[in-house]
Design an enzyme around this catalytic site. Structure first.
Site, PDB file in Angstrom:
ATOM      1  N   LYS A  25      13.701   4.991   0.552  1.00 13.71           N
ATOM      2  CA  LYS A  25      13.076   4.854  -0.764  1.00 13.71           C
ATOM      3  C   LYS A  25      12.527   6.193  -1.257  1.00 13.71           C
ATOM      4  O   LYS A  25      11.796   6.881  -0.550  1.00 13.71           O
ATOM      5  CB  LYS A  25      11.958   3.818  -0.707  1.00 13.71           C
ATOM      6  CG  LYS A  25      11.370   3.493  -2.078  1.00 13.71           C
ATOM      7  CD  LYS A  25      10.124   2.636  -2.022  1.00 13.71           C
ATOM      8  CE  LYS A  25      10.375   1.271  -1.468  1.00 13.71           C
ATOM      9  NZ  LYS A  25       9.194   0.377  -1.696  1.00 13.71           N
ATOM     10  N   ALA A  52       3.946  -0.792   4.769  1.00 12.53           N
ATOM     11  CA  ALA A  52       3.575   0.007   3.607  1.00 12.53           C
ATOM     12  C   ALA A  52       4.736   0.118   2.624  1.00 12.53           C
ATOM     13  O   ALA A  52       5.900  -0.084   2.972  1.00 12.53           O
ATOM     14  CB  ALA A  52       3.136   1.394   4.062  1.00 12.53           C
ATOM     15  N   CYS A  53       4.406   0.460   1.384  1.00 17.57           N
ATOM     16  CA  CYS A  53       5.372   0.430   0.282  1.00 17.57           C
ATOM     17  C   CYS A  53       6.657   1.186   0.591  1.00 17.57           C
ATOM     18  O   CYS A  53       7.751   0.697   0.342  1.00 17.57           O
ATOM     19  CB  CYS A  53       4.703   1.006  -0.971  1.00 17.57           C
ATOM     20  SG  CYS A  53       5.806   1.158  -2.393  1.00 17.57           S
ATOM     21  N   PHE A  54       6.516   2.410   1.129  1.00 12.42           N
ATOM     22  CA  PHE A  54       7.700   3.249   1.308  1.00 12.42           C
ATOM     23  C   PHE A  54       8.400   3.039   2.647  1.00 12.42           C
ATOM     24  O   PHE A  54       9.345   3.754   2.970  1.00 12.42           O
ATOM     25  CB  PHE A  54       7.335   4.720   1.104  1.00 12.42           C
ATOM     26  CG  PHE A  54       7.296   5.109  -0.351  1.00 12.42           C
ATOM     27  CD1 PHE A  54       8.427   5.599  -0.981  1.00 12.42           C
ATOM     28  CD2 PHE A  54       6.149   4.950  -1.098  1.00 12.42           C
ATOM     29  CE1 PHE A  54       8.415   5.934  -2.327  1.00 12.42           C
ATOM     30  CE2 PHE A  54       6.108   5.277  -2.440  1.00 12.42           C
ATOM     31  CZ  PHE A  54       7.253   5.776  -3.057  1.00 12.42           C
ATOM     32  N   ALA A  99       0.818  -1.211   0.000  1.00 15.93           N
ATOM     33  CA  ALA A  99       0.000   0.000   0.000  1.00 15.93           C
ATOM     34  C   ALA A  99       0.853   1.264   0.000  1.00 15.93           C
ATOM     35  O   ALA A  99       1.888   1.333   0.662  1.00 15.93           O
ATOM     36  CB  ALA A  99      -0.917  -0.001   1.223  1.00 15.93           C
TER      37      ALA A  99
END
Length: 253
Positions: free
Chosen positions: A154, A138-140, A80
């Site tokens: 990131k 989460a993605c980051f 996400a």
């Protein structure tokens, strides 16, 4: 460069999440029947949480709606993330021309060139153990191997989907860090801050500046590119947008 020699450019205005994903899916369909790659640059009309295709939703629809945040599920994997103050790119191309690794590296080279033109010292992340699970943080929160980082954090999150005919890779380049809201929506611990262009350059950076750097990097890599009109994709967009608007797709467990 292990990608098609014929390229098109598509820059679309800020749009809703369901249409953004439907456009990318329409471009994937197109790539399966052409010998062209398309580089798309776009933004989001509203703050939008996107979920990876294989990720559990782990939130209720009202949790996002009460904060004015839309929710969409991507056609690609990954975890996400919140689309808000960022620039999003996608690349679609026939799959026969490059493996996943070759295509990922080639697209990374374009992104790195664009970031260099902006003055950002980004680099691909190295592997830090086992690959991250789709239902992890989460993605980051943490980079996967090959994703672009600044000082270990990131900056660009990317994901790729491919079949025997074509592939879609898309990702987000953060202008500012709104990713803590993902944890707030899910009631989990906030991740460390993500890298952002504003932080890396110590000044405000807008969409147009990043768009121009991406176009310059693309043309440096592949030569002049002609533009693609989004209207050419209208039937396929209409076919896919119903899926991305369907809560049964978005909030599936």
């Amino acid at each position: 460069m292990p990608l098609p020699t014929r390229w098109r450019l598509l820059v679309t205005p800020a749009d809703d999440g369901d249409r953004n994903m439907a456009i990318d899916h329409a471009l994937l369909d197109r790539a399966a029947h052409t010998d062209e790659a398309v580089f798309r640059i776009y933004a989001w009309a509203h703050p939008t949480l996107s979920l990876g295709m294989h990720e559990k939703a782990r939130l209720e629809p009202d949790a996002a709606a009460t904060r004015g945040i839309a929710v969409v599920r991507r056609p690609t994997g990954g975890r996400a993330l919140l689309h808000h103050r960022e620039v999003t790119y996608s690349v679609t191309a026939p799959a026969r021309d490059a493996s996943l690794r070759e295509s990922y590296d080639a697209i990374n080279a374009i992104l790195l060139d664009a970031l260099t033109r902006l003055g950002v010292p980004a680099a691909p992340a190295e592997r830090r153990g086992r690959p991250l699970a789709p239902d992890g943080a989460a993605c980051f929160a943490e980079p996967n191997v090959g994703e672009l980082v600044v000082d270990g954090r990131k900056l660009v999150g990317s994901a790729q989907r491919r079949d025997e005919h074509a592939f879609l890779q898309h990702g987000s380049i953060l202008l500012a860090d709104d990713q803590g809201l993902v944890a707030a929506l899910r009631g989990t611990t906030a991740p460390p801050p993500a890298a952002t262009l504003t932080q890396a350059l110590r000044r405000d950076v807008d969409f147009d500046e990043v768009r121009d750097a991406l176009i310059a990097a693309l043309e440096h890599a592949v030569g002049p590119v002609s533009t693609l009109a989004v209207g050419e994709l209208a039937p396929a967009i209409a076919r896919h947008v119903a899926t991305y608007r369907d809560p049964r797709w978005t909030f599936r467990r």
